[in-house]
Design a protein around this motif. Structure first.
Motif, PDB file in Angstrom:
ATOM      1  N   MET A   1       0.840  -1.210   0.000  1.00 57.32           N
ATOM      2  CA  MET A   1       0.000   0.000   0.000  1.00 57.32           C
ATOM      3  C   MET A   1       0.871   1.254   0.000  1.00 57.32           C
ATOM      4  SD  MET A   1      -2.886   1.078   2.745  1.00 57.32           S
ATOM      5  CE  MET A   1      -3.519  -0.581   2.724  1.00 57.32           C
ATOM      6  N   ASP A   2       0.463   2.252  -0.721  1.00 58.46           N
ATOM      7  CA  ASP A   2       1.180   3.521  -0.749  1.00 58.46           C
ATOM      8  C   ASP A   2       1.065   4.205   0.609  1.00 58.46           C
ATOM      9  OD1 ASP A   2       2.173   5.999  -1.132  1.00 58.46           O
ATOM     10  OD2 ASP A   2       0.715   6.626  -2.641  1.00 58.46           O
ATOM     11  N   MET A   3       2.202   4.321   1.313  1.00 61.82           N
ATOM     12  CA  MET A   3       2.144   4.880   2.673  1.00 61.82           C
ATOM     13  C   MET A   3       1.823   6.364   2.669  1.00 61.82           C
ATOM     14  SD  MET A   3       1.947   3.670   5.496  1.00 61.82           S
ATOM     15  CE  MET A   3       2.345   5.120   6.486  1.00 61.82           C
ATOM     16  N   GLN A   4       1.976   6.994   1.510  1.00 63.05           N
ATOM     17  CA  GLN A   4       1.700   8.425   1.495  1.00 63.05           C
ATOM     18  C   GLN A   4       0.203   8.708   1.579  1.00 63.05           C
ATOM     19  OE1 GLN A   4       4.277  10.328   1.981  1.00 63.05           O
ATOM     20  NE2 GLN A   4       5.274   8.331   1.928  1.00 63.05           N
ATOM     21  N   ARG A   5      -0.608   7.761   1.184  1.00 63.47           N
ATOM     22  CA  ARG A   5      -2.063   7.954   1.136  1.00 63.47           C
ATOM     23  C   ARG A   5      -2.726   6.683   1.602  1.00 63.47           C
ATOM     24  NH1 ARG A   5      -2.837  12.310  -3.090  1.00 63.47           N
ATOM     25  NH2 ARG A   5      -0.957  13.481  -2.619  1.00 63.47           N
ATOM     26  N   ILE A   6      -3.461   6.727   2.659  1.00 65.14           N
ATOM     27  CA  ILE A   6      -4.198   5.547   3.079  1.00 65.14           C
ATOM     28  C   ILE A   6      -5.667   5.780   2.771  1.00 65.14           C
ATOM     29  CG2 ILE A   6      -4.709   3.960   4.966  1.00 65.14           C
ATOM     30  CD1 ILE A   6      -2.193   5.004   6.328  1.00 65.14           C
ATOM     31  N   PRO A   7      -6.240   4.957   1.897  1.00 61.94           N
ATOM     32  CA  PRO A   7      -7.585   5.255   1.425  1.00 61.94           C
ATOM     33  C   PRO A   7      -8.617   5.237   2.551  1.00 61.94           C
ATOM     34  CG  PRO A   7      -6.831   3.100   0.638  1.00 61.94           C
ATOM     35  CD  PRO A   7      -5.669   3.752   1.304  1.00 61.94           C
ATOM     36  N   ALA A   8      -9.729   5.911   2.306  1.00 65.10           N
ATOM     37  CA  ALA A   8     -10.797   6.029   3.286  1.00 65.10           C
ATOM     38  C   ALA A   8     -11.474   4.697   3.537  1.00 65.10           C
ATOM     39  CB  ALA A   8     -11.825   7.039   2.786  1.00 65.10           C
ATOM     40  N   ARG A   9     -12.036   4.562   4.735  1.00 61.18           N
ATOM     41  CA  ARG A   9     -12.904   3.433   5.041  1.00 61.18           C
ATOM     42  C   ARG A   9     -14.296   4.017   5.244  1.00 61.18           C
ATOM     43  NH1 ARG A   9      -8.683  -0.780   7.496  1.00 61.18           N
ATOM     44  NH2 ARG A   9      -7.158  -0.278   5.910  1.00 61.18           N
ATOM     45  N   LYS A  10     -15.207   3.178   5.669  1.00 52.07           N
ATOM     46  CA  LYS A  10     -16.584   3.648   5.773  1.00 52.07           C
ATOM     47  C   LYS A  10     -16.813   4.378   7.100  1.00 52.07           C
ATOM     48  CE  LYS A  10     -20.880   1.503   4.346  1.00 52.07           C
ATOM     49  NZ  LYS A  10     -21.707   1.622   5.482  1.00 52.07           N
ATOM     50  N   GLY A  11     -17.601   5.435   7.073  1.00 50.74           N
ATOM     51  CA  GLY A  11     -17.942   6.136   8.301  1.00 50.74           C
ATOM     52  C   GLY A  11     -19.414   6.497   8.317  1.00 50.74           C
ATOM     53  N   ASN A  12     -19.822   7.291   9.325  1.00 49.32           N
ATOM     54  CA  ASN A  12     -21.225   7.689   9.428  1.00 49.32           C
ATOM     55  C   ASN A  12     -21.700   8.455   8.200  1.00 49.32           C
ATOM     56  OD1 ASN A  12     -22.170   6.570  11.816  1.00 49.32           O
ATOM     57  ND2 ASN A  12     -21.323   8.205  13.082  1.00 49.32           N
ATOM     58  N   HIS A  13     -20.789   9.161   7.553  1.00 49.48           N
ATOM     59  CA  HIS A  13     -21.138   9.893   6.340  1.00 49.48           C
ATOM     60  C   HIS A  13     -20.059   9.600   5.304  1.00 49.48           C
ATOM     61  CE1 HIS A  13     -24.070  12.273   8.620  1.00 49.48           C
ATOM     62  NE2 HIS A  13     -23.162  12.295   9.569  1.00 49.48           N
ATOM     63  N   ASN A  14     -20.425   9.691   4.028  1.00 52.42           N
ATOM     64  CA  ASN A  14     -19.393   9.510   3.024  1.00 52.42           C
ATOM     65  C   ASN A  14     -18.726  10.852   2.710  1.00 52.42           C
ATOM     66  OD1 ASN A  14     -20.900  10.897   1.090  1.00 52.42           O
ATOM     67  ND2 ASN A  14     -21.977   9.016   0.472  1.00 52.42           N
ATOM     68  N   LEU A  15     -17.683  10.765   1.922  1.00 52.80           N
ATOM     69  CA  LEU A  15     -16.870  11.951   1.694  1.00 52.80           C
ATOM     70  C   LEU A  15     -17.666  13.077   1.035  1.00 52.80           C
ATOM     71  CD1 LEU A  15     -14.155  13.093   2.107  1.00 52.80           C
ATOM     72  CD2 LEU A  15     -13.415  12.135  -0.065  1.00 52.80           C
ATOM     73  N   ARG A  16     -18.526  12.695   0.105  1.00 51.80           N
ATOM     74  CA  ARG A  16     -19.326  13.713  -0.581  1.00 51.80           C
ATOM     75  C   ARG A  16     -20.188  14.486   0.423  1.00 51.80           C
ATOM     76  NH1 ARG A  16     -24.091  13.907  -2.154  1.00 51.80           N
ATOM     77  NH2 ARG A  16     -24.468  11.701  -1.756  1.00 51.80           N
ATOM     78  N   GLN A  17     -20.763  13.739   1.374  1.00 51.03           N
ATOM     79  CA  GLN A  17     -21.593  14.401   2.388  1.00 51.03           C
ATOM     80  C   GLN A  17     -20.768  15.371   3.233  1.00 51.03           C
ATOM     81  OE1 GLN A  17     -22.946  10.604   3.921  1.00 51.03           O
ATOM     82  NE2 GLN A  17     -25.076  11.075   3.368  1.00 51.03           N
ATOM     83  N   TYR A  18     -19.529  14.951   3.576  1.00 53.85           N
ATOM     84  CA  TYR A  18     -18.683  15.860   4.357  1.00 53.85           C
ATOM     85  C   TYR A  18     -18.317  17.095   3.546  1.00 53.85           C
ATOM     86  CZ  TYR A  18     -18.190  12.729   8.288  1.00 53.85           C
ATOM     87  OH  TYR A  18     -18.440  11.967   9.377  1.00 53.85           O
ATOM     88  N   GLU A  19     -18.037  16.887   2.273  1.00 53.50           N
ATOM     89  CA  GLU A  19     -17.666  18.048   1.445  1.00 53.50           C
ATOM     90  C   GLU A  19     -18.831  19.024   1.365  1.00 53.50           C
ATOM     91  OE1 GLU A  19     -14.881  18.874   1.002  1.00 53.50           O
ATOM     92  OE2 GLU A  19     -13.637  17.079   0.931  1.00 53.50           O
ATOM     93  N   GLU A  20     -20.042  18.480   1.247  1.00 52.75           N
ATOM     94  CA  GLU A  20     -21.221  19.359   1.228  1.00 52.75           C
ATOM     95  C   GLU A  20     -21.362  20.092   2.552  1.00 52.75           C
ATOM     96  OE1 GLU A  20     -23.797  16.593  -1.832  1.00 52.75           O
ATOM     97  OE2 GLU A  20     -24.639  17.026   0.153  1.00 52.75           O
TER      98      GLU A  20
END
Ligand code: 6R9
Length: 571
Positions: A1-20
């Motif tokens: 895995m690229d140590m510079q970026r660890i991909p997201a896992r699932k949370g209460n909201h998805n990334l799009r919702q947080y960006e909004e």
């Protein structure tokens, strides 16, 4: 895995919702979730405890899952609600009123949490102290706050200099078997006589709730004053950052003498009605894993020092525990080393989420959200509702990738509202509408913040904030010490250790016994974590012409770095 970026896992909201949310969220949106929306009046103790106790589906749920060597106990929401009512009645009986300061000085125990909520229910302001504090530390805080009452244990009583605390009217003793007499109140006896019904004191959102004393680089520790309104942010970050769901079993390893132990050891989890694991006593790596495994902890909030200790204990140990319940880990208090994140991926198959905030900010501000990519070494991004930037010394914003002072647009819900008894100090935090943190950092083009260090001389040892001035003041109280300068020295395990440079008074000779005696002196008079691990005797301590100790210079010497501008150095 690229140590510079660890991909997201699932949370209460998805990334799009947080960006909004980041684009359009308003803190007022959260108000509707609480009762004050109708009444205009509030009490955080109601929202965190009584609200669940009134709910037939929640009242028998375990709120507190307590264990310490030799003691295991559980309390349901209804039990905490009733017992804190009882204690609120005890406080009322002895004249405690809204706005009074009532301090807690005792180990983590069920009684701590019961009395804490009892205090809040009367509308008084709670002041939690570390159990490790020695006499001077206790005196400074109780004097400055003019506390009227203290809750402590018989064992800790000798560290309370009662003669020097004219405002302290009563002391509640938890444990032991004391006759009620004069100043002392026997907790067990009074609780037995007290009604478990109490008319909670409804207060305004801007009324005081908590005083946390913390260290700066100069002067005595200062009382950071928080109000009930902070709960809005405790609640929001509990959902976004802690990723809490109602059936979670949550463990925050922090002591309630530290802001993490209240905001995230008490408020955030209970505002969400989850089961809260409290572990008392000192821990070994085995104890940590056992606490996680035995209680089937799902969400865990801890600190880099603890994680580094677990890394040192090795991967074989972690494999002997069943940690399959664990789904979310967070860290706070110090920079989170990328190596620790890498290890977390291997040991737990989980990401460790860094969170940045301070006693003064009351709640998390810059974090790694569960559904956001992690860049190891970065603290992450501001949560919705928070505007963060980097400013120069004049409070002007500076472009990405340049180091400066990390600053937050003032006015978030959990922001401190006062420095107790010190309006000038409070004002000094703000410039051009920004709260200036004193942490140096930069922001990259994608909005991730990267911590660089403290801009002042404050020491961070094992996640505990220690003011050099306090340690220096204590050192020179020792008969052998003439002058002292104290710095944080980088340490792989503890982040920093405390190193003291001293000069000796005439008639004293350097010896390992003497240095050990000086170390012990600080340990027993101030606090164990404030005692210097290293003491170096010198002929003089570098000072400015105005007499200020040049800690920066001591540090450069210690680290073999260039000494920079020494024009103000006294000859
Ligand atoms: C909550 C808390 C605040 C100081 C802060 C900074 C350091 C906190 C950090 C961090 C790097 C993080 N700090 N979180 N440094 N990365 N994620 O820690 O409050 O005891 O007041 O300390 O701690 O220097 O300014 P507090």
């Amino acid at each position: 895995m690229d140590m510079q970026r660890i991909p997201a896992r699932k949370g209460n909201h998805n990334l799009r919702q947080y960006e909004e949310m980041r684009a359009s969220f308003k803190w007022e949106d959260i108000h509707q979730k609480f009762s004050w929306n109708e009444t205009g009046k509030v009490n955080i103790a109601y929202e965190a405890i009584d609200r669940h106790a009134e709910n037939p589906l929640k009242k028998d749920q375990i709120a507190l899952l307590y264990s310490a060597p030799g003691r295991e106990e559980t309390l349901t929401f209804e039990e905490i609600s009733k017992q804190s009512n009882q204690f609120a009645n005890v406080l009322k009986k002895y004249g405690v009123n809204k706005g009074d300061r009532v301090f807690l000085f005792m180990p983590r125990s069920p009684e701590f949490y019961v009395t804490f909520f009892g205090i809040l229910k009367t509308g008084a302001i709670a002041g939690p102290l570390f159990e490790a504090f020695m006499e001077q530390a206790v005196r400074d805080r109780l004097q400055d706050s003019e506390a009227r009452m203290l809750i402590t244990t018989p064992e800790l009583l000798e560290r309370v200099p009662q003669d020097e605390l004219p405002n302290l009217e009563k002391i509640v003793l938890v444990g032991g078997n004391l006759e009620d007499s004069g100043k002392y109140i026997d907790f067990t006896k009074e609780m037995a006589d007290a009604s478990d019904a109490f008319d909670i004191e409804w207060v305004d959102l801007e009324d005081g709730m908590l005083l946390h004393y913390t260290s700066g680089s100069t002067g005595k520790p200062k009382g950071v004053y928080h109000v009930h309104n902070a709960m809005i942010q405790h609640y929001a970050t509990g959902e976004w950052v802690l990723d809490l769901k109602e059936d979670d079993i949550y463990w925050c390893t922090a002591d309630p003498g530290w802001v993490t132990g209240t905001s995230y050891g008490i408020f955030a989890p209970w505002l969400h009605g989850v089961t809260n694991v409290i572990r008392g006593g000192r821990f070994t790596p085995e104890d940590w894993y056992e606490t996680l495994a035995k209680n089937k902890v799902t969400v865990w909030y801890t600190a880099p020092t603890a994680l580094r200790m677990l890394v040192s204990a090795g991967e074989d140990l972690v494999k002997t525990f069943d940690l399959s319940s664990l789904r979310h880990i967070m860290s706070v208090g110090e920079p989170l080393n990328p190596e620790v994140i890498t290890w977390g991926l291997k040991a737990f198959d989980l990401r460790i989420h860094d969170t940045w905030w301070m006693t003064e900010t009351g709640a998390q501000l810059i974090v790694n959200l569960p559904s956001e990519e992690i860049r190891p070494g970065s603290m992450g991004k501001p949560i919705p509702g928070i505007e963060a930037t980097i400013v120069d010394n004049e409070g002007n914003e500076i472009p990405p990738n340049q180091m400066g002072n990390l600053a937050i647009k003032a006015g978030w819900p959990s922001m401190m509202r006062q420095i107790w008894n010190n309006p000038g100090k409070y004002e000094s935090y703000f410039i051009n509408g920004w709260y200036v943190s004193g942490d140096s950092a930069y922001r990259d083009e994608d909005g991730y913040f990267w911590f660089q260090g403290r801009l002042d001389d404050v020491i961070n040892t094992s996640g505990e904030r220690v003011g050099p001035f306090e340690v220096e003041s204590k050192l020179i109280e020792h008969p052998a010490v003439a002058e002292a300068g104290v710095i944080g020295k980088p340490d792989p395990q503890r982040g920093e250790i405390i190193k003291a440079f001293i000069t000796l008074n005439p008639g004293y000779e350097e010896s390992s016994e003497l240095l050990e005696d000086i170390r012990k002196f600080v340990k027993t008079e101030l606090a164990a974590h404030a005692a210097p691990r290293e003491i170096e005797v010198r002929d003089s301590i570098p000072k400015t012409r105005s007499g200020k100790i040049m800690r920066r210079l001591l540090k450069s010497w210690e680290l073999g770095l260039p000494t920079g501008d020494t024009s103000t150095l006294e000859e």
